[in-house]
Design an enzyme around this catalytic site. Sequence first.
Site, PDB file in Angstrom:
ATOM      1  N   GLU A  46      -2.868  65.300  17.147  1.00  0.00           N
ATOM      2  CA  GLU A  46      -4.058  64.410  17.304  1.00  0.00           C
ATOM      3  C   GLU A  46      -3.713  63.259  16.241  1.00  0.00           C
ATOM      4  O   GLU A  46      -4.333  63.360  15.297  1.00  0.00           O
ATOM      5  CB  GLU A  46      -5.275  65.095  17.504  1.00  0.00           C
ATOM      6  CG  GLU A  46      -6.272  64.343  18.251  1.00  0.00           C
ATOM      7  CD  GLU A  46      -6.886  63.178  17.470  1.00  0.00           C
ATOM      8  OE1 GLU A  46      -6.257  62.424  16.932  1.00  0.00           O
ATOM      9  OE2 GLU A  46      -8.172  63.317  17.320  1.00  0.00           O
ATOM     10  N   GLU A  66      -1.719  54.979  13.610  1.00  0.00           N
ATOM     11  CA  GLU A  66      -1.369  55.964  12.612  1.00  0.00           C
ATOM     12  C   GLU A  66      -0.267  56.614  12.282  1.00  0.00           C
ATOM     13  O   GLU A  66      -0.262  57.554  11.873  1.00  0.00           O
ATOM     14  CB  GLU A  66      -2.608  56.894  12.813  1.00  0.00           C
ATOM     15  CG  GLU A  66      -4.011  56.443  12.547  1.00  0.00           C
ATOM     16  CD  GLU A  66      -5.154  57.437  12.735  1.00  0.00           C
ATOM     17  OE1 GLU A  66      -5.221  58.552  13.042  1.00  0.00           O
ATOM     18  OE2 GLU A  66      -6.330  56.883  12.671  1.00  0.00           O
TER      19      GLU A  66
HETATM   20  N1  SAH Z   1      -6.117  67.737  14.297  1.00  0.00           N
HETATM   21  C1  SAH Z   1      -7.621  67.625  13.922  1.00  0.00           C
HETATM   22  C2  SAH Z   1      -7.477  66.328  12.795  1.00  0.00           C
HETATM   23  C3  SAH Z   1      -7.242  65.167  13.604  1.00  0.00           C
HETATM   24  S1  SAH Z   1      -7.172  63.596  12.307  1.00  0.00           S
HETATM   25  C4  SAH Z   1      -8.584  67.336  15.073  1.00  0.00           C
HETATM   26  O1  SAH Z   1      -8.094  67.124  16.086  1.00  0.00           O
HETATM   27  O2  SAH Z   1      -9.668  67.570  14.807  1.00  0.00           O
HETATM   28  C5  SAH Z   1      -5.412  63.499  12.144  1.00  0.00           C
HETATM   29  C6  SAH Z   1      -5.179  64.206  10.639  1.00  0.00           C
HETATM   30  O3  SAH Z   1      -3.593  63.930  10.668  1.00  0.00           O
HETATM   31  C7  SAH Z   1      -5.614  63.598   9.434  1.00  0.00           C
HETATM   32  O4  SAH Z   1      -6.153  64.520   8.713  1.00  0.00           O
HETATM   33  C8  SAH Z   1      -4.306  62.999   8.749  1.00  0.00           C
HETATM   34  O5  SAH Z   1      -4.425  63.306   7.344  1.00  0.00           O
HETATM   35  C9  SAH Z   1      -3.044  63.951   9.235  1.00  0.00           C
HETATM   36  N2  SAH Z   1      -1.924  63.426   9.543  1.00  0.00           N
HETATM   37  C10 SAH Z   1      -1.369  62.271  10.121  1.00  0.00           C
HETATM   38  N3  SAH Z   1      -0.157  61.897   9.947  1.00  0.00           N
HETATM   39  C11 SAH Z   1       0.358  63.414   9.581  1.00  0.00           C
HETATM   40  C12 SAH Z   1       1.771  63.713   9.331  1.00  0.00           C
HETATM   41  N4  SAH Z   1       2.670  62.900   9.760  1.00  0.00           N
HETATM   42  N5  SAH Z   1       1.833  65.099   8.733  1.00  0.00           N
HETATM   43  C13 SAH Z   1       0.653  65.435   8.168  1.00  0.00           C
HETATM   44  N6  SAH Z   1      -0.414  65.310   8.380  1.00  0.00           N
HETATM   45  C14 SAH Z   1      -0.616  64.161   9.120  1.00  0.00           C
END
Ligand code: SAH
Length: 688
Positions: free
Chosen positions: A144, A153
């Site tokens: 996500e 993002e």
């Molecule tokens: N999966 C959770 C949070 C989603 S928010 C949910 O659905 O509730 C997205 C998260 O991804 C954030 O905490 C951000 O720090 C992390 N993130 C984004 N890109 C990333 C990457 N390439 N590798 C590791 N973490 C990542």
Amino acid sequence: MKTFCGRANPTTGAMEWLEEGEDYDYHQEIARSRYADMLHDKDRNVKYYEGIRAAVSRVKERGEKAIVLDIGTGTGLLSMMAASAGADFCYAVEVFKPMADAAVKIVEKNGFRDKIKVINKHSTEVTVGPDGDMQCRANILVTELFDTELIGEGALPTYEHAHKYLVQEGCEAVPHRARVYVQLVESKRMWSWNKLFPVRVEAEDGEKIIVSPSEMEKCPGVPSVCDIQLNQMPLSDFTILSDVVTMFSVDFSKPVRSASTCYRVQLEPLKSGKAQIVLSWWDIDMDPSGMINCSMAPYWVKSSSSFQWRDHWMQCVYFLPNEEPVLQGEKVSLTACRDEYSLWYNLQKVREEENKADIRVESPVCRCQAHLLWNRPRFGELNDQNRTSQYIKSLMKVLKADSVCLCISDGSLLPVLAHCLGAKQVFTLENSSVSCSVMKKFFRANNIEDKIKIIEARPELLSSSHLEDKKISVLVGEPFFTTSLLPWHNLYFWYARTAVTSHLASNVTVLPQSASLHMMIVEFQDLWRIRSPCGTCEGFDVQTMDDMIQNSLNFRESKEAEPHPLWEYPCKSLSDPQQLLTFDFRETVPQHCLSTEGSVNLVRKGKSHGAVLWMEYNLIADISVSTGLMHISNEKGNCEWNPHCKQAVYFFSSVIESETLSDLPSAVTYAINFNTKTGEITMDFKPL
Ligand code: SAH
């Protein structure tokens, strides 16, 4: 380790780099994060869970072990869903250390320690192999990583890398695909966020029209996304010119390419009009069949029954580089281009030879500098003819034929108005080289470059020679400063006024003559969610996350108010608006603090989620402009807010609920303190 944080100092109007402890950065990030909002997004959570269950069953039906890679696990939610759905093992990758730590605790608390491994890395650093972070490649990819623009993002490069190195060929992906939709519209309101319209000034010697330089009119603006709660935009504020069409889609179960590319669709206008804006949103299918669909479509496109409020995913407004007239039925082609992180749009008339031509279109870059000086709400504010007319009326009252006028505001039209309305001489203090340059172009376009003198100096460095040894008889400000975040940061005008005191004539007129801080207790329709604890989410205990947010909110001794554009977030008033403090610009800033205490009665039943604070400027005795409440529209207490400004919202730590008016509490007490040394306002509220 120390972190340096950029903050505007409201007493100097300058950005300052403050040294903060290493904890500061992440507390700020967590306290203001969207994690709570995502966990409250029931529609999203339910559909992810369904999609994950379906993907795990498909893998199991093939007789394979289900190995999940969850990139960006946050709280660990999606991995816990996978483990509950029967996945054999989950690798939960999270780059943000405090979140990865929280995920470890949450996974443990929910009893998934054996099934989920939290990896505190960026996914592109994750290794696979016997000694690696992952024993083997995964066959289910769950993520996500989407923002309102879908790709902002970094979802595309993350997917591209994951398919190359972290997952098996033919893996299952949740979500399975995303589609980006577009709709062409004409909208004076939205167009006014990117172009400056001519300003009409009714002066005593006839009407004058202030125009913007052609360079500004042709400039496409800045590439940053404009994401808003489009559901708050009434149908009367735009005209639909085309059907909704799919601009492009991404299949996340196949290798993804992040390299820049363009997409093109043909549109047949439903109406003739001016194509100005592309509205856009996306949806995701959680499974290959498309049965489990999560959509960001606005209210006029989807039925209200499937409506879910959310702030972490909204809708996008894209400005075409120029407005294009379109004719009903006469096809046009719309091009979307993207790089790894952002999108932009272009419209062409359909001609055969063009169809074959290379359609690469450059990313918008502001060449006129006005889009660097004025952000989109500021363009909207400058284009607000009602607001301008309040300033015109006030200036007409105070200006005389011998007025020497000094304007202190960033990139304001006030100096032009003052000149048009007959001031003998006009000076404007501009804080930055960008504002100097934009104002210069502006004055040139209106043939008044020799009539208004731009002074590039900070107020405390203003000298008599800048002012050609004249004393100022009229000091004006909107006030507006680009470094202001919260409403009262524009009180910098008062500090600037104090700094230039020696240059003011003894009978100087200061416009605005004063400002006042106002407050009202409100119940939000939805915004309360972003700061409200979740407890459990789809049966998983995520209280650790709530505690972490609460801890970060309490990190500073006094909780701070946060800026929100409330036209996007409906609320109803539970109290009458209350004037808290006034700031008399005719006097200098006092040495002592200004404070007030009192209580405000609740006049409607409802949930008191917090207090909204805003500033009003009293331009002259009987003319004032509000940067907050415009009016309360009906007996239900629905509020209308200034659409160009952010208001300050102070969320109460616990919600005060009164079902009937006789229930307690019937009032909220407040204590407000304006520290004249720092320019900051601290506040405290308690139910009575
Ligand atoms: N999966 C959770 C949070 C989603 S928010 C949910 O659905 O509730 C997205 C998260 O991804 C954030 O905490 C951000 O720090 C992390 N993130 C984004 N890109 C990333 C990457 N390439 N590798 C590791 N973490 C990542």
